[in-house]
Design a protein around this motif. Structure first.
Motif, PDB file in Angstrom:
ATOM      1  N   PHE A 136     -28.796 -50.726  15.392  1.00 54.49           N
ATOM      2  CA  PHE A 136     -28.595 -49.432  14.760  1.00 54.49           C
ATOM      3  C   PHE A 136     -29.759 -48.516  15.106  1.00 54.49           C
ATOM      4  O   PHE A 136     -30.846 -48.965  15.462  1.00 54.49           O
ATOM      5  N   ILE A 137     -29.504 -47.216  15.017  1.00 55.99           N
ATOM      6  CA  ILE A 137     -30.500 -46.210  15.374  1.00 55.99           C
ATOM      7  C   ILE A 137     -31.477 -46.019  14.215  1.00 55.99           C
ATOM      8  O   ILE A 137     -31.076 -45.821  13.070  1.00 55.99           O
ATOM      9  N   THR A 152     -34.227 -47.938  18.339  1.00 60.70           N
ATOM     10  CA  THR A 152     -33.325 -48.752  17.530  1.00 60.70           C
ATOM     11  C   THR A 152     -34.104 -49.936  16.978  1.00 60.70           C
ATOM     12  O   THR A 152     -35.285 -50.096  17.254  1.00 60.70           O
ATOM     13  N   ASN A 153     -33.418 -50.786  16.240  1.00 65.11           N
ATOM     14  CA  ASN A 153     -34.057 -51.974  15.700  1.00 65.11           C
ATOM     15  C   ASN A 153     -34.271 -53.046  16.765  1.00 65.11           C
ATOM     16  O   ASN A 153     -34.963 -54.028  16.515  1.00 65.11           O
ATOM     17  N   MET A 154     -33.719 -52.858  17.975  1.00 61.27           N
ATOM     18  CA  MET A 154     -33.832 -53.866  19.024  1.00 61.27           C
ATOM     19  C   MET A 154     -34.548 -53.381  20.280  1.00 61.27           C
ATOM     20  O   MET A 154     -35.098 -54.194  21.024  1.00 61.27           O
ATOM     21  N   ARG A 155     -34.518 -52.067  20.538  1.00 59.85           N
ATOM     22  CA  ARG A 155     -35.041 -51.552  21.803  1.00 59.85           C
ATOM     23  C   ARG A 155     -35.310 -50.058  21.685  1.00 59.85           C
ATOM     24  O   ARG A 155     -34.994 -49.428  20.687  1.00 59.85           O
ATOM     25  N   MET A 206     -37.744 -54.223  22.622  1.00 64.22           N
ATOM     26  CA  MET A 206     -39.008 -54.212  21.875  1.00 64.22           C
ATOM     27  C   MET A 206     -39.920 -55.359  22.305  1.00 64.22           C
ATOM     28  O   MET A 206     -41.139 -55.229  22.265  1.00 64.22           O
ATOM     29  N   THR A 207     -39.321 -56.477  22.725  1.00 63.01           N
ATOM     30  CA  THR A 207     -40.119 -57.637  23.125  1.00 63.01           C
ATOM     31  C   THR A 207     -40.929 -57.367  24.384  1.00 63.01           C
ATOM     32  O   THR A 207     -41.912 -58.047  24.636  1.00 63.01           O
ATOM     33  N   ARG A 208     -40.530 -56.375  25.188  1.00 65.35           N
ATOM     34  CA  ARG A 208     -41.215 -56.083  26.447  1.00 65.35           C
ATOM     35  C   ARG A 208     -42.324 -55.051  26.300  1.00 65.35           C
ATOM     36  O   ARG A 208     -43.105 -54.852  27.225  1.00 65.35           O
ATOM     37  N   ILE A 209     -42.372 -54.368  25.169  1.00 65.14           N
ATOM     38  CA  ILE A 209     -43.383 -53.327  24.991  1.00 65.14           C
ATOM     39  C   ILE A 209     -44.722 -53.984  24.680  1.00 65.14           C
ATOM     40  O   ILE A 209     -44.892 -54.624  23.655  1.00 65.14           O
ATOM     41  N   LEU A 210     -45.667 -53.827  25.609  1.00 63.56           N
ATOM     42  CA  LEU A 210     -47.003 -54.377  25.409  1.00 63.56           C
ATOM     43  C   LEU A 210     -47.956 -53.336  24.827  1.00 63.56           C
ATOM     44  O   LEU A 210     -48.810 -53.652  24.017  1.00 63.56           O
ATOM     45  N   ASP A 211     -47.795 -52.104  25.266  1.00 67.01           N
ATOM     46  CA  ASP A 211     -48.730 -51.070  24.859  1.00 67.01           C
ATOM     47  C   ASP A 211     -48.028 -49.719  24.911  1.00 67.01           C
ATOM     48  O   ASP A 211     -47.185 -49.485  25.773  1.00 67.01           O
ATOM     49  N   GLN A 270     -43.378 -54.783  14.392  1.00 70.74           N
ATOM     50  CA  GLN A 270     -43.987 -55.668  13.388  1.00 70.74           C
ATOM     51  C   GLN A 270     -42.935 -56.311  12.493  1.00 70.74           C
ATOM     52  O   GLN A 270     -42.980 -57.505  12.224  1.00 70.74           O
ATOM     53  N   ARG A 271     -41.959 -55.505  12.015  1.00 70.02           N
ATOM     54  CA  ARG A 271     -40.915 -56.048  11.138  1.00 70.02           C
ATOM     55  C   ARG A 271     -40.038 -57.061  11.851  1.00 70.02           C
ATOM     56  O   ARG A 271     -39.526 -57.982  11.232  1.00 70.02           O
TER      57      ARG A 271
END
Length: 191
Positions: A23-24, A88-91, A108-113, A162-163
């Motif tokens: 979701f957005i 979104t909650n995923m990307r 989101m898992t790929r965002i390092l900085d 974080q969530r």
């Protein structure tokens, strides 16, 4: 959703993984400062059209120049309207383009900085630029320019990461209450 509406509105909802629970959280349009120059171009069309009677037999030349400038500026404004950055909650992803539409996405898992830069004018008017760093060498989503309220958007992304538990929570070594008493003045005045 009609065929024509795809060219008139960004319709970011059709890019969501609804069956996966996506979701957005925030849909970000370009900051208003991006349409200032095209709006000035549209305003410049007025004297061009007013000059038509003064040109006599060549009135059509002013008409062509005025219509061309007006059409070009309206296209630039529409391109800015169709450019959306979505959290979104995923990307995070960006959709842009009118005739050819481009989609760039980063989980989101790929965002390092995330780097946020605000030029002086951006600090005055409330916009900034994002640069996403990831483990991938070549990525389709790196620079997002003219984001309104960039500090708030950065905190939104950090909160989602974080969530989601993608980064290990850090327990503070001490709390603000540890500084109660004589050292509390240092926390209040910023020294």
């Amino acid at each position: 959703m009609s065929f024509l509406s795809r060219f008139l509105a960004p319709e970011v909802d059709r890019h969501l993984l609804v069956d996966q629970g996506e979701f957005i959280i925030d849909e970000v349009a370009k900051h208003w400062v991006t349409v200032v120059l095209p709006a000035m171009g549209i305003a410049a069309c007025i004297p061009i059209f007013w000059a038509m009677p003064l040109l006599g037999a060549f009135w059509w030349l002013a008409l062509l120049v005025g219509l061309g400038l007006f059409s070009y500026c309206m296209l630039l404004i529409h391109l800015q309207f169709m450019d959306r950055f979505v959290i979104t909650n995923m990307r995070v992803f960006r959709v842009h383009g009118v005739l050819d539409q481009n989609l760039a996405t980063m989980p989101m898992t790929r965002i390092l900085d995330i780097s946020v830069s605000q030029p002086f004018l951006g600090r005055l008017l409330g916009y900034g630029h994002f640069t996403f760093e990831s483990a991938a060498q070549d990525q389709g989503l790196r620079d997002i320019r003219f984001v309104g309220r960039p500090e708030q958007r950065d905190l939104t992304i950090q909160g989602v990461i974080q969530r989601a538990g993608l980064r290990k929570a850090v327990e503070p070594l001490f709390s603000r209450q540890d500084y109660e008493g004589e050292d509390s003045d240092h926390l209040d005045d910023g020294s």
